[in-house]
Scaffold this motif. Structure first.
Motif, PDB file in Angstrom:
ATOM      1  N   MET A 173       0.960  -1.236  -0.094  1.00 26.23           N
ATOM      2  CA  MET A 173       0.071   0.012   0.198  1.00 26.23           C
ATOM      3  C   MET A 173       0.833   1.201  -0.105  1.00 26.23           C
ATOM      4  SD  MET A 173      -2.696   1.409   3.027  1.00 26.23           S
ATOM      5  CE  MET A 173      -3.243   2.897   2.779  1.00 26.23           C
ATOM      6  N   ASP A 174       0.603   2.321  -0.747  1.00 26.36           N
ATOM      7  CA  ASP A 174       1.134   3.449  -0.749  1.00 26.36           C
ATOM      8  C   ASP A 174       0.211   4.644   0.112  1.00 26.36           C
ATOM      9  OD1 ASP A 174       3.221   2.536  -2.416  1.00 26.36           O
ATOM     10  OD2 ASP A 174       2.570   3.542  -4.141  1.00 26.36           O
ATOM     11  N   LEU A 175       0.978   5.501   0.939  1.00 27.63           N
ATOM     12  CA  LEU A 175       0.213   6.255   1.720  1.00 27.63           C
ATOM     13  C   LEU A 175       1.064   7.626   1.160  1.00 27.63           C
ATOM     14  CD1 LEU A 175      -1.982   7.015   3.809  1.00 27.63           C
ATOM     15  CD2 LEU A 175      -0.038   6.583   5.492  1.00 27.63           C
ATOM     16  N   LEU A 176       0.287   8.656   0.834  1.00 30.80           N
ATOM     17  CA  LEU A 176       0.801   9.899   0.732  1.00 30.80           C
ATOM     18  C   LEU A 176       0.098  10.787   1.695  1.00 30.80           C
ATOM     19  CD1 LEU A 176       0.259   8.221  -2.268  1.00 30.80           C
ATOM     20  CD2 LEU A 176       0.875  10.363  -3.440  1.00 30.80           C
ATOM     21  N   LEU A 177       1.079  11.741   2.186  1.00 31.46           N
ATOM     22  CA  LEU A 177       0.810  12.562   3.294  1.00 31.46           C
ATOM     23  C   LEU A 177       0.924  14.028   2.591  1.00 31.46           C
ATOM     24  CD1 LEU A 177       2.520  10.990   6.036  1.00 31.46           C
ATOM     25  CD2 LEU A 177       0.024  10.647   5.281  1.00 31.46           C
ATOM     26  N   TRP A 178      -0.210  14.785   2.378  1.00 29.44           N
ATOM     27  CA  TRP A 178      -0.081  16.211   1.844  1.00 29.44           C
ATOM     28  C   TRP A 178      -0.510  17.020   2.751  1.00 29.44           C
ATOM     29  CZ3 TRP A 178      -2.663  17.791  -3.344  1.00 29.44           C
ATOM     30  CH2 TRP A 178      -2.225  18.769  -3.912  1.00 29.44           C
ATOM     31  N   ARG A 179       0.432  17.964   3.458  1.00 32.29           N
ATOM     32  CA  ARG A 179       0.050  18.972   4.146  1.00 32.29           C
ATOM     33  C   ARG A 179      -0.697  20.207   3.417  1.00 32.29           C
ATOM     34  NH1 ARG A 179       3.611  22.828   8.439  1.00 32.29           N
ATOM     35  NH2 ARG A 179       1.600  24.032   9.173  1.00 32.29           N
ATOM     36  N   HIS A 180      -1.778  20.852   3.931  1.00 31.72           N
ATOM     37  CA  HIS A 180      -2.377  21.913   3.113  1.00 31.72           C
ATOM     38  C   HIS A 180      -1.215  23.008   2.796  1.00 31.72           C
ATOM     39  CE1 HIS A 180      -2.129  24.857   6.272  1.00 31.72           C
ATOM     40  NE2 HIS A 180      -2.530  23.640   7.408  1.00 31.72           N
ATOM     41  N   GLY A 184       2.221  22.577   2.294  1.00 32.54           N
ATOM     42  CA  GLY A 184       2.210  22.155   0.750  1.00 32.54           C
ATOM     43  C   GLY A 184       3.104  20.949   0.573  1.00 32.54           C
ATOM     44  N   ALA A 185       3.895  20.570   1.419  1.00 32.28           N
ATOM     45  CA  ALA A 185       4.818  19.348   0.882  1.00 32.28           C
ATOM     46  C   ALA A 185       4.250  18.187   0.839  1.00 32.28           C
ATOM     47  CB  ALA A 185       5.940  19.340   2.051  1.00 32.28           C
ATOM     48  N   LEU A 186       4.510  17.224   0.314  1.00 26.71           N
ATOM     49  CA  LEU A 186       4.073  15.882   0.052  1.00 26.71           C
ATOM     50  C   LEU A 186       5.035  15.046   0.409  1.00 26.71           C
ATOM     51  CD1 LEU A 186       1.690  13.925  -1.405  1.00 26.71           C
ATOM     52  CD2 LEU A 186       3.395  13.943  -3.256  1.00 26.71           C
ATOM     53  N   TRP A 187       4.637  13.807   1.299  1.00 27.64           N
ATOM     54  CA  TRP A 187       5.707  12.731   1.782  1.00 27.64           C
ATOM     55  C   TRP A 187       4.811  11.525   1.218  1.00 27.64           C
ATOM     56  CZ3 TRP A 187       8.775  12.744   6.859  1.00 27.64           C
ATOM     57  CH2 TRP A 187       9.114  13.974   7.215  1.00 27.64           C
ATOM     58  N   TRP A 188       5.542  10.580   0.571  1.00 28.51           N
ATOM     59  CA  TRP A 188       5.024   9.508  -0.218  1.00 28.51           C
ATOM     60  C   TRP A 188       5.618   8.291   0.612  1.00 28.51           C
ATOM     61  CZ3 TRP A 188       3.736   9.303  -6.104  1.00 28.51           C
ATOM     62  CH2 TRP A 188       3.380   8.099  -6.428  1.00 28.51           C
ATOM     63  N   LEU A 189       4.912   7.567   1.030  1.00 27.17           N
ATOM     64  CA  LEU A 189       5.357   6.275   1.802  1.00 27.17           C
ATOM     65  C   LEU A 189       4.704   4.953   1.301  1.00 27.17           C
ATOM     66  CD1 LEU A 189       4.574   7.444   5.456  1.00 27.17           C
ATOM     67  CD2 LEU A 189       6.405   7.636   4.384  1.00 27.17           C
ATOM     68  N   THR A 190       5.625   3.893   1.263  1.00 31.00           N
ATOM     69  CA  THR A 190       5.133   2.682   0.895  1.00 31.00           C
ATOM     70  C   THR A 190       5.341   1.510   1.815  1.00 31.00           C
ATOM     71  OG1 THR A 190       5.589   3.087  -1.614  1.00 31.00           O
ATOM     72  CG2 THR A 190       5.721   0.995  -0.962  1.00 31.00           C
ATOM     73  N   ARG A 191       4.386   0.643   2.040  1.00 27.26           N
ATOM     74  CA  ARG A 191       4.477  -0.524   2.834  1.00 27.26           C
ATOM     75  C   ARG A 191       4.764  -1.714   2.025  1.00 27.26           C
ATOM     76  NH1 ARG A 191       3.280  -2.705   7.963  1.00 27.26           N
ATOM     77  NH2 ARG A 191       2.360  -4.611   7.990  1.00 27.26           N
ATOM     78  N   ARG A 192       5.574  -2.336   2.295  1.00 27.88           N
ATOM     79  CA  ARG A 192       6.344  -3.615   1.733  1.00 27.88           C
ATOM     80  C   ARG A 192       6.627  -4.676   2.691  1.00 27.88           C
ATOM     81  NH1 ARG A 192      12.194  -1.554  -0.914  1.00 27.88           N
ATOM     82  NH2 ARG A 192      13.140  -1.811   1.306  1.00 27.88           N
ATOM     83  N   ILE A 193       7.090  -5.965   2.195  1.00 26.17           N
ATOM     84  CA  ILE A 193       7.143  -7.076   2.855  1.00 26.17           C
ATOM     85  C   ILE A 193       8.658  -7.495   2.318  1.00 26.17           C
ATOM     86  CG2 ILE A 193       6.750  -9.465   3.839  1.00 26.17           C
ATOM     87  CD1 ILE A 193       4.950  -7.282   4.643  1.00 26.17           C
ATOM     88  N   ARG A 194       9.677  -7.404   3.111  1.00 24.11           N
ATOM     89  CA  ARG A 194      11.066  -7.835   2.821  1.00 24.11           C
ATOM     90  C   ARG A 194      11.481  -9.090   3.700  1.00 24.11           C
ATOM     91  NH1 ARG A 194      10.838  -5.834  -1.713  1.00 24.11           N
ATOM     92  NH2 ARG A 194      12.216  -4.166  -2.460  1.00 24.11           N
ATOM     93  N   GLU A 195      11.721 -10.235   3.355  1.00 21.86           N
ATOM     94  CA  GLU A 195      12.092 -11.303   4.096  1.00 21.86           C
ATOM     95  C   GLU A 195      11.112 -11.475   5.034  1.00 21.86           C
ATOM     96  OE1 GLU A 195      16.387 -10.836   5.312  1.00 21.86           O
ATOM     97  OE2 GLU A 195      16.780 -10.139   3.002  1.00 21.86           O
ATOM     98  N   GLY A 196       9.943 -11.567   4.818  1.00 24.24           N
ATOM     99  CA  GLY A 196       8.615 -11.891   5.702  1.00 24.24           C
ATOM    100  C   GLY A 196       8.563 -10.760   6.791  1.00 24.24           C
ATOM    101  N   GLU A 197       9.246  -9.554   6.788  1.00 27.85           N
ATOM    102  CA  GLU A 197       8.783  -8.498   7.701  1.00 27.85           C
ATOM    103  C   GLU A 197       8.571  -7.350   6.912  1.00 27.85           C
ATOM    104  OE1 GLU A 197       9.745  -8.471  10.807  1.00 27.85           O
ATOM    105  OE2 GLU A 197      10.146 -10.686  10.684  1.00 27.85           O
TER     106      GLU A 197
END
Length: 154
Positions: free
Chosen positions: A1-8, A123-136
């Motif tokens: 899942m990708d989660l994008l955080l955009w502050r006004h 006004g900034a945007l932070w883009w986060l991704t959740r992933r699984i690596r080696e089962g974690e």
């Protein structure tokens, strides 16, 4: 899942926090980040904005449909933001258009494992991704986009 955080983007001062509109500079910031985001849009993007005028105006710069969610308004806690986004199990990507300090606290929780007072610039945007690596499960910071570094936002 990708989660994008955009502050006004930058907003006017005022007593009614929900009615504060973007300044002229804030409108330019929102348009610049929206222009960048449209070029990099993830598939199946769901956009959720706080009910304040300034967050709705920031989201409107994307010119895409979005939902209004009271839970992510001023004073929202990281748990509220996570619930609104459906993190970490929602399919596709979710863009939250919200406020400090909640967005910064959420970023610190997801990236460092604890809530801290991290600042996300207006006004900034932070883009986060959740992933699984080696089962974690891992949360990865994909990018940070600051309107100060995009053409047309000054």
């Amino acid at each position: 899942m990708d989660l994008l955080l955009w502050r006004h983007a930058e907003a006017e001062d005022g007593d009614d926090d929900f009615a504060r509109a973007l300044t002229g500079r804030g409108e330019k910031q929102a348009k610049a980040v929206a222009r960048w985001l449209r070029q990099h849009l993830p598939r199946h993007l769901r956009i959720v904005a706080s009910p304040t005028v300034r967050t709705r105006q920031t989201a409107e710069a994307l010119d895409l449909p979005f939902e209004i969610e009271r839970r992510i308004g001023p004073g929202a806690q990281p748990a509220d933001l996570l619930a609104a986004a459906g993190w970490p199990s929602a399919r596709g990507a979710v863009l939250l258009v919200g406020h400090q300090p909640g967005l910064g606290q959420l970023a610190s929780l997801l990236l460092a494992g604890q809530e801290s007072e991290w600042t996300i610039k207006k006004g900034a945007l932070w883009w986060l991704t959740r992933r699984i690596r080696e089962g974690e499960p891992q949360t990865v910071l994909r990018t940070v986009v600051s309107p100060d570094f995009l053409a047309g936002s000054k």
